[in-house]
Design an enzyme around this catalytic site. Structure first.
Site, PDB file in Angstrom:
ATOM      1  N   LYS A 153     -14.124  34.019 -25.066  1.00 36.70           N
ATOM      2  CA  LYS A 153     -13.678  34.606 -26.519  1.00 36.70           C
ATOM      3  C   LYS A 153     -14.729  35.515 -27.124  1.00 36.70           C
ATOM      4  O   LYS A 153     -16.054  35.710 -26.684  1.00 36.70           O
ATOM      5  CB  LYS A 153     -13.539  33.431 -27.220  1.00 36.70           C
ATOM      6  CG  LYS A 153     -12.378  32.386 -27.005  1.00 36.70           C
ATOM      7  CD  LYS A 153     -12.150  31.281 -27.820  1.00 36.70           C
ATOM      8  CE  LYS A 153     -11.096  30.400 -27.538  1.00 36.70           C
ATOM      9  NZ  LYS A 153     -10.766  29.333 -28.604  1.00 36.70           N
ATOM     10  N   TYR A 180      -0.893  32.703 -29.827  1.00 37.56           N
ATOM     11  CA  TYR A 180      -1.214  31.265 -30.512  1.00 37.56           C
ATOM     12  C   TYR A 180      -0.154  30.804 -31.245  1.00 37.56           C
ATOM     13  O   TYR A 180      -0.322  29.973 -32.326  1.00 37.56           O
ATOM     14  CB  TYR A 180      -2.580  31.292 -31.134  1.00 37.56           C
ATOM     15  CG  TYR A 180      -3.806  31.439 -30.535  1.00 37.56           C
ATOM     16  CD1 TYR A 180      -4.133  29.919 -29.660  1.00 37.56           C
ATOM     17  CD2 TYR A 180      -4.800  32.576 -30.473  1.00 37.56           C
ATOM     18  CE1 TYR A 180      -5.344  30.151 -28.885  1.00 37.56           C
ATOM     19  CE2 TYR A 180      -5.960  32.237 -29.786  1.00 37.56           C
ATOM     20  CZ  TYR A 180      -6.355  30.892 -28.817  1.00 37.56           C
ATOM     21  OH  TYR A 180      -7.340  30.841 -27.902  1.00 37.56           O
ATOM     22  N   ASN A 201     -15.692  28.385 -29.963  1.00 29.89           N
ATOM     23  CA  ASN A 201     -15.881  27.589 -28.770  1.00 29.89           C
ATOM     24  C   ASN A 201     -16.102  28.275 -27.506  1.00 29.89           C
ATOM     25  O   ASN A 201     -15.633  27.826 -26.222  1.00 29.89           O
ATOM     26  CB  ASN A 201     -15.035  26.415 -28.892  1.00 29.89           C
ATOM     27  CG  ASN A 201     -13.541  26.927 -28.917  1.00 29.89           C
ATOM     28  OD1 ASN A 201     -13.351  28.269 -28.743  1.00 29.89           O
ATOM     29  ND2 ASN A 201     -12.383  26.275 -28.558  1.00 29.89           N
ATOM     30  N   HIS A 250     -11.309  29.755 -23.891  1.00 32.31           N
ATOM     31  CA  HIS A 250     -10.085  29.210 -23.762  1.00 32.31           C
ATOM     32  C   HIS A 250      -9.646  28.591 -22.296  1.00 32.31           C
ATOM     33  O   HIS A 250      -9.788  29.566 -21.412  1.00 32.31           O
ATOM     34  CB  HIS A 250      -8.958  30.201 -24.240  1.00 32.31           C
ATOM     35  CG  HIS A 250      -7.682  29.552 -24.125  1.00 32.31           C
ATOM     36  ND1 HIS A 250      -6.998  28.558 -25.045  1.00 32.31           N
ATOM     37  CD2 HIS A 250      -6.751  30.141 -23.373  1.00 32.31           C
ATOM     38  CE1 HIS A 250      -5.746  28.470 -24.637  1.00 32.31           C
ATOM     39  NE2 HIS A 250      -5.646  29.235 -23.575  1.00 32.31           N
ATOM     40  N   GLU A 285       0.898  31.650 -20.001  1.00 32.60           N
ATOM     41  CA  GLU A 285      -0.173  32.686 -20.572  1.00 32.60           C
ATOM     42  C   GLU A 285      -0.606  33.662 -19.770  1.00 32.60           C
ATOM     43  O   GLU A 285      -1.029  34.932 -19.869  1.00 32.60           O
ATOM     44  CB  GLU A 285      -1.468  31.613 -20.959  1.00 32.60           C
ATOM     45  CG  GLU A 285      -0.978  30.533 -22.038  1.00 32.60           C
ATOM     46  CD  GLU A 285      -2.184  29.650 -22.240  1.00 32.60           C
ATOM     47  OE1 GLU A 285      -3.169  29.572 -21.897  1.00 32.60           O
ATOM     48  OE2 GLU A 285      -1.909  28.751 -23.467  1.00 32.60           O
TER      49      GLU A 285
HETATM   50  P1  CMP Z   1      -8.189  27.108 -27.501  1.00 31.23           P
HETATM   51  O1  CMP Z   1      -8.507  26.341 -26.413  1.00 31.23           O
HETATM   52  O2  CMP Z   1      -8.298  28.695 -27.544  1.00 31.23           O
HETATM   53  O3  CMP Z   1      -6.876  26.824 -28.189  1.00 31.23           O
HETATM   54  C1  CMP Z   1      -6.620  26.626 -29.814  1.00 31.23           C
HETATM   55  C2  CMP Z   1      -7.885  26.931 -30.522  1.00 31.23           C
HETATM   56  O4  CMP Z   1      -7.531  26.874 -31.842  1.00 31.23           O
HETATM   57  C3  CMP Z   1      -8.946  26.225 -29.817  1.00 31.23           C
HETATM   58  O5  CMP Z   1      -9.353  26.647 -28.801  1.00 31.23           O
HETATM   59  C4  CMP Z   1      -9.799  26.266 -31.001  1.00 31.23           C
HETATM   60  O6  CMP Z   1     -10.835  27.371 -30.932  1.00 31.23           O
HETATM   61  C5  CMP Z   1      -8.925  26.309 -32.326  1.00 31.23           C
HETATM   62  N1  CMP Z   1      -9.036  25.362 -33.193  1.00 31.23           N
HETATM   63  C6  CMP Z   1      -8.400  24.111 -32.911  1.00 31.23           C
HETATM   64  N2  CMP Z   1      -8.426  23.288 -33.945  1.00 31.23           N
HETATM   65  C7  CMP Z   1      -9.199  24.000 -34.833  1.00 31.23           C
HETATM   66  C8  CMP Z   1      -9.635  23.481 -36.206  1.00 31.23           C
HETATM   67  N3  CMP Z   1      -9.504  22.431 -36.662  1.00 31.23           N
HETATM   68  N4  CMP Z   1     -10.184  24.507 -36.749  1.00 31.23           N
HETATM   69  C9  CMP Z   1     -10.700  25.682 -36.189  1.00 31.23           C
HETATM   70  N5  CMP Z   1     -10.322  26.062 -35.206  1.00 31.23           N
HETATM   71  C10 CMP Z   1      -9.583  25.203 -34.288  1.00 31.23           C
END
Ligand code: CMP
Length: 142
Positions: free
Chosen positions: A13, A53, A116, A119, A130
């Site tokens: 990311k 998303y 984070n 993904h 995906e």
């Molecule tokens: P990802 O695995 O990319 O899938 C969906 C993303 O949404 C997840 O990682 C997080 O980065 C994001 N996400 C999920 N929950 C929250 C939250 N409560 N606040 C902000 N971002 C979120």
């Protein structure tokens, strides 16, 4: 669990690319026995991020998520390994980087729930969806 070689989809990311951690994360991918079968550096447009998303469209964090994913370049990858989808999720660690153990990718390179670092697809079925969202058939190596 069977040892069938399968593919999953991964994103390094914008936070991780911005911090100069893409190389370290690719090294971990290699070290853990994944074969990279597709890879490119992209800067997601808003429609691309919103489409990817779309399942989260009604969530309160959707706007923040799209803002973040369009904030800079990211690396999208196709990964191959025995049971690739759960194997990549294990290597990443839990979604919330503040709760991810050290030694996992999110524990070492992520900083929060939103930022984070990586993904990974949440099921083998979604992995195929995906992968085809970001890659044409011709973009996979044999
Ligand atoms: P990802 O695995 O990319 O899938 C969906 C993303 O949404 C997840 O990682 C997080 O980065 C994001 N996400 C999920 N929950 C929250 C939250 N409560 N606040 C902000 N971002 C979120």
């Amino acid at each position: 669990m069977s040892e069938q070689v399968t593919r999953t989809f991964a994103i390094i990311k914008p936070d991780a690319v911005r911090a100069g951690n893409a190389g370290n994360i690719i090294q971990r991918i290699n070290d853990h026995g994944f074969k990279i079968v597709a890879m490119k550096l992209i800067h997601m447009s808003r429609p691309v991020a919103e489409g990817f998303y779309a399942v989260h469209r009604e969530r309160p964090f959707f706007g923040e998520l799209v803002e973040f994913m369009t904030s800079g370049p990211s690396v999208v990858l196709g990964l191959e390994k025995a049971n690739a989808q759960p194997a990549w999720r294990d290597l990443m660690g839990p979604t919330d980087a503040t709760k991810a153990p050290k030694g996992t990718i999110r524990g070492d390179f992520g900083t929060s729930m939103g930022e984070n670092a990586t993904h990974g697809s949440d099921s083998p079925e979604n992995a195929l969806i995906e992968l085809s969202y970001f890659f044409n058939a011709t973009e996979f190596v044999a």
